[in-house]
Enzyme design. Structure first.
Site, PDB file in Angstrom:
ATOM      1  N   GLY A  48       3.748  -0.246   9.548  1.00 21.75           N
ATOM      2  CA  GLY A  48       2.363  -0.357   9.342  1.00 21.75           C
ATOM      3  C   GLY A  48       1.869  -1.735   9.871  1.00 21.75           C
ATOM      4  O   GLY A  48       1.475  -2.781   9.034  1.00 21.75           O
ATOM      5  N   TYR A 237      -8.149   2.520 -10.314  1.00 21.18           N
ATOM      6  CA  TYR A 237      -7.012   1.861  -9.518  1.00 21.18           C
ATOM      7  C   TYR A 237      -5.491   2.243 -10.225  1.00 21.18           C
ATOM      8  O   TYR A 237      -4.963   3.447 -10.125  1.00 21.18           O
ATOM      9  CB  TYR A 237      -7.103   0.563  -9.220  1.00 21.18           C
ATOM     10  CG  TYR A 237      -6.272   0.284  -7.780  1.00 21.18           C
ATOM     11  CD1 TYR A 237      -6.751   0.389  -6.572  1.00 21.18           C
ATOM     12  CD2 TYR A 237      -4.846   0.060  -7.956  1.00 21.18           C
ATOM     13  CE1 TYR A 237      -5.851   0.207  -5.409  1.00 21.18           C
ATOM     14  CE2 TYR A 237      -4.000   0.119  -6.916  1.00 21.18           C
ATOM     15  CZ  TYR A 237      -4.565  -0.040  -5.735  1.00 21.18           C
ATOM     16  OH  TYR A 237      -3.462  -0.090  -4.640  1.00 21.18           O
ATOM     17  N   THR A 277      -9.834  -4.766   3.897  1.00 14.29           N
ATOM     18  CA  THR A 277      -9.145  -3.957   4.956  1.00 14.29           C
ATOM     19  C   THR A 277      -9.453  -2.770   5.226  1.00 14.29           C
ATOM     20  O   THR A 277     -10.538  -2.127   4.238  1.00 14.29           O
ATOM     21  CB  THR A 277      -7.743  -3.982   4.749  1.00 14.29           C
ATOM     22  OG1 THR A 277      -7.394  -2.993   3.757  1.00 14.29           O
ATOM     23  CG2 THR A 277      -6.781  -5.550   4.423  1.00 14.29           C
TER      24      THR A 277
HETATM   25  P1  NAD Z   1      -4.538  -1.340   6.705  1.00 16.37           P
HETATM   26  O1  NAD Z   1      -5.282  -0.159   6.592  1.00 16.37           O
HETATM   27  O2  NAD Z   1      -5.077  -2.722   7.200  1.00 16.37           O
HETATM   28  O3  NAD Z   1      -3.081  -1.366   7.446  1.00 16.37           O
HETATM   29  C1  NAD Z   1      -2.658   0.050   7.422  1.00 16.37           C
HETATM   30  C2  NAD Z   1      -1.674  -0.086   8.443  1.00 16.37           C
HETATM   31  O4  NAD Z   1      -0.700   1.301   8.415  1.00 16.37           O
HETATM   32  C3  NAD Z   1      -2.057  -0.084   9.941  1.00 16.37           C
HETATM   33  O5  NAD Z   1      -1.122  -0.825  10.726  1.00 16.37           O
HETATM   34  C4  NAD Z   1      -1.784   1.478  10.394  1.00 16.37           C
HETATM   35  O6  NAD Z   1      -1.741   1.686  11.831  1.00 16.37           O
HETATM   36  C5  NAD Z   1      -0.575   1.941   9.721  1.00 16.37           C
HETATM   37  N1  NAD Z   1      -0.596   3.154   9.571  1.00 16.37           N
HETATM   38  C6  NAD Z   1      -1.200   4.205   8.798  1.00 16.37           C
HETATM   39  N2  NAD Z   1      -0.757   5.464   8.947  1.00 16.37           N
HETATM   40  C7  NAD Z   1       0.326   5.299   9.777  1.00 16.37           C
HETATM   41  C8  NAD Z   1       1.119   6.428  10.148  1.00 16.37           C
HETATM   42  N3  NAD Z   1       1.128   7.695   9.837  1.00 16.37           N
HETATM   43  N4  NAD Z   1       2.070   6.106  11.068  1.00 16.37           N
HETATM   44  C9  NAD Z   1       2.125   4.768  11.352  1.00 16.37           C
HETATM   45  N5  NAD Z   1       1.533   3.902  10.955  1.00 16.37           N
HETATM   46  C10 NAD Z   1       0.385   4.176  10.015  1.00 16.37           C
HETATM   47  O7  NAD Z   1      -4.007  -1.545   5.300  1.00 16.37           O
HETATM   48  P2  NAD Z   1      -3.600  -2.808   4.182  1.00 16.37           P
HETATM   49  O8  NAD Z   1      -5.041  -2.786   3.550  1.00 16.37           O
HETATM   50  O9  NAD Z   1      -3.094  -3.857   5.018  1.00 16.37           O
HETATM   51  O10 NAD Z   1      -2.678  -2.006   3.400  1.00 16.37           O
HETATM   52  C11 NAD Z   1      -1.215  -1.979   3.529  1.00 16.37           C
HETATM   53  C12 NAD Z   1      -0.462  -2.016   2.346  1.00 16.37           C
HETATM   54  O11 NAD Z   1      -0.905  -2.997   1.392  1.00 16.37           O
HETATM   55  C13 NAD Z   1      -0.955  -0.833   1.403  1.00 16.37           C
HETATM   56  O12 NAD Z   1       0.209  -0.354   0.868  1.00 16.37           O
HETATM   57  C14 NAD Z   1      -1.929  -1.297   0.383  1.00 16.37           C
HETATM   58  O13 NAD Z   1      -2.086  -0.479  -0.806  1.00 16.37           O
HETATM   59  C15 NAD Z   1      -1.261  -2.605   0.236  1.00 16.37           C
HETATM   60  N6  NAD Z   1      -2.381  -3.583  -0.540  1.00 16.37           N
HETATM   61  C16 NAD Z   1      -3.681  -3.692   0.051  1.00 16.37           C
HETATM   62  C17 NAD Z   1      -4.493  -4.407  -0.852  1.00 16.37           C
HETATM   63  C18 NAD Z   1      -5.917  -4.712  -0.008  1.00 16.37           C
HETATM   64  O14 NAD Z   1      -6.814  -5.123  -0.785  1.00 16.37           O
HETATM   65  N7  NAD Z   1      -6.307  -4.299   1.021  1.00 16.37           N
HETATM   66  C19 NAD Z   1      -4.207  -5.255  -1.862  1.00 16.37           C
HETATM   67  C20 NAD Z   1      -3.015  -5.027  -2.273  1.00 16.37           C
HETATM   68  C21 NAD Z   1      -2.010  -4.338  -1.562  1.00 16.37           C
END
Ligand code: NAD
Length: 404
Positions: A48, A237, A277
């Site tokens: 990811g 959540y 994001t």
């Molecule tokens: P994002 O949408 O910005 O990025 C997601 C990534 O996952 C991308 O690189 C995408 O290409 C990849 N991806 C998705 N499906 C895929 C697949 N089937 N195969 C390969 N790659 C795949 O998301 P984010 O907000 O950075 O979230 C990442 C993690 O951080 C998650 O677990 C999320 O719950 C956690 N998180 C996010 C936040 C927030 O506020 N955004 C806060 C805390 C934790």
């Protein structure tokens, strides 16, 4: 070609390559202006890696610790006049910058949930790096669906409360106004399916496959990202379907630490801050909370974006000079410490009940939220001239090499 944003629901179906490149370079510049992280990892696999927290983690480990990185991501290349996804352009920009800096960086494009991508990634690691080499695995997937690699069953995640319906406010991000929502509680099947998509099973499958292939180094650390947040958002959540999945992710970290113990490895959950994001934009209620927290944290000079969070995670929690990983009583790394600070949360509690369509712009950072949302796709980026044509068909160097 001139590219315009085209918003549909919670996503933008176009992306601007020049803007995406500028975003990536801005993040690289930020970390280059920070102290380096000499005790950081040297060979990092990121699952990811093309957006949000995963991309920021890749930038920090590469540019602050000189790590070699392999990034797995989904998204699409350009096709005719259709632009590539933002993640595609981000990955191209990251690789180009890394290569210019003399850093190894290769990317694996495809479905990370599949056995095929796991095996291809392992083959690349063995070919380029050898065995017992990967010292860090960052798991930062955010997806709404997963096909199970063994059974072929398709699971769809839902963002719903459990047992009780949720009634409250959410925001129409693009129109900038509040909406009343009522979300019915998830069924038992929806809860199970969400855990199958966003829980820890796939993370464990990656670690098992890497262990079996003998590519993990002694002392390897693996981290998956999670979120907790305040009481205000808990019904949707922490106590909702996604919270069940994150609970499963946390349980998986304990199981993985046991499995990794013969090689001295450890698995961690890092609880990160709520940020704009592609993934978070889809969560009802959380988007309005984010626009409020942006305002409060910016005023208190506590605001961080993904890159600042991930720099602090690496420099101050995971790869500290004293080599102690800082965790809370539950064993989690807490990057949400500033968000959850008492004065910040008190301000949220005070303002939240007063929010209405007349005062939303004054009381929250709605403008900042919307700007950040556009930025995810390369639009409204400072310094980019959108009257100039931008490239649509952009190659990712390591993928172009594989194809030739
Ligand atoms: P994002 O949408 O910005 O990025 C997601 C990534 O996952 C991308 O690189 C995408 O290409 C990849 N991806 C998705 N499906 C895929 C697949 N089937 N195969 C390969 N790659 C795949 O998301 P984010 O907000 O950075 O979230 C990442 C993690 O951080 C998650 O677990 C999320 O719950 C956690 N998180 C996010 C936040 C927030 O506020 N955004 C806060 C805390 C934790």
């Amino acid at each position: 070609m001139l590219i315009e944003p085209r918003i549909r629901g919670f996503i933008c179906t176009t992306a601007h390559s020049t803007g995406c490149t500028a975003n990536v370079l801005e993040q690289i510049r930020y970390v280059q202006n920070q102290p380096s992280i000499p005790s950081g990892p040297k060979k990092v696999l990121l699952i990811g890696a093309s957006a949000g927290y995963g991309l920021a983690s890749r930038i920090v480990t590469a540019f602050c610790a000189q790590a070699q990185t392999i990034g797995v991501f989904a998204g699409h290349a350009a096709e005719g006049k259709r632009t590539a996804s933002a993640g595609w352009y981000n990955t191209a920009a990251f690789e180009q910058a890394a290569h210019q800096a003399g850093l190894y960086a290769k990317s694996m494009h495809g479905n990370a949930f599949s056995d095929e991508i796991k095996q291809k990634t392992i083959a690349l690691i063995k070919q380029d790096w050898g065995e017992e080499v990967v010292d860090c695995v960052i798991y930062s997937l955010a997806s709404s669906r997963r096909t199970h690699p063994k059974t072929g069953a398709l699971f769809n995640a839902v963002l719903k409360p459990i047992e009780q319906p949720y009634s409250g406010k959410t925001i129409d991000v693009m129109r900038g106004h509040l909406l009343d929502v009522r979300i019915e509680p998830a069924t038992a099947k929806e809860i199970e399916d969400t855990v199958m998509v966003m829980g820890g099973e796939d993370w464990a499958m990656w670690i098992d496959a890497l262990l079996e292939a003998n590519v993990l180094a002694e002392g390897i650390q693996t981290v998956a990202y999670s979120y907790i947040g305040p009481k205000l958002t808990e019904s949707i959540y922490t106590k909702g379907t996604i919270g069940q999945a994150k609970k499963h992710l946390a349980e998986t970290s304990k199981i993985l630490t046991k499995r990794l113990s013969p090689i001295g490895g450890q698995a961690f959950i890092s609880v990160n801050k709520a940020l704009v994001t592609q993934a978070s934009a889809a969560i009802p209620v959380v988007s309005i909370y984010i626009s409020l927290i942006y305002k409060i944290m910016k005023e208190k000079k506590l605001h961080e974006a993904c890159i600042e969070q991930m720099y602090r995670l690496c420099s101050d929690r995971l790869y500290r000079k004293d080599r102690q990983v800082l965790v809370d009583a539950q064993g989690c790394i807490r990057m949400d410490d500033w968000e959850m600070q008492a004065d910040v949360q008190q301000a949220v509690t005070d303002i939240w009940p007063k929010l209405n369509n007349e005062n939303i712009d004054a009381l929250t950072d709605m403008a900042g939220y919307t700007r950040e949302f556009y930025k995810l796709f390369g639009f409204k980026v400072e310094g980019v001239d959108y009257d100039q044509p931008c490239a649509v068909d952009v190659a990712i160097p390591s993928l172009a090499m594989q194809q030739s």
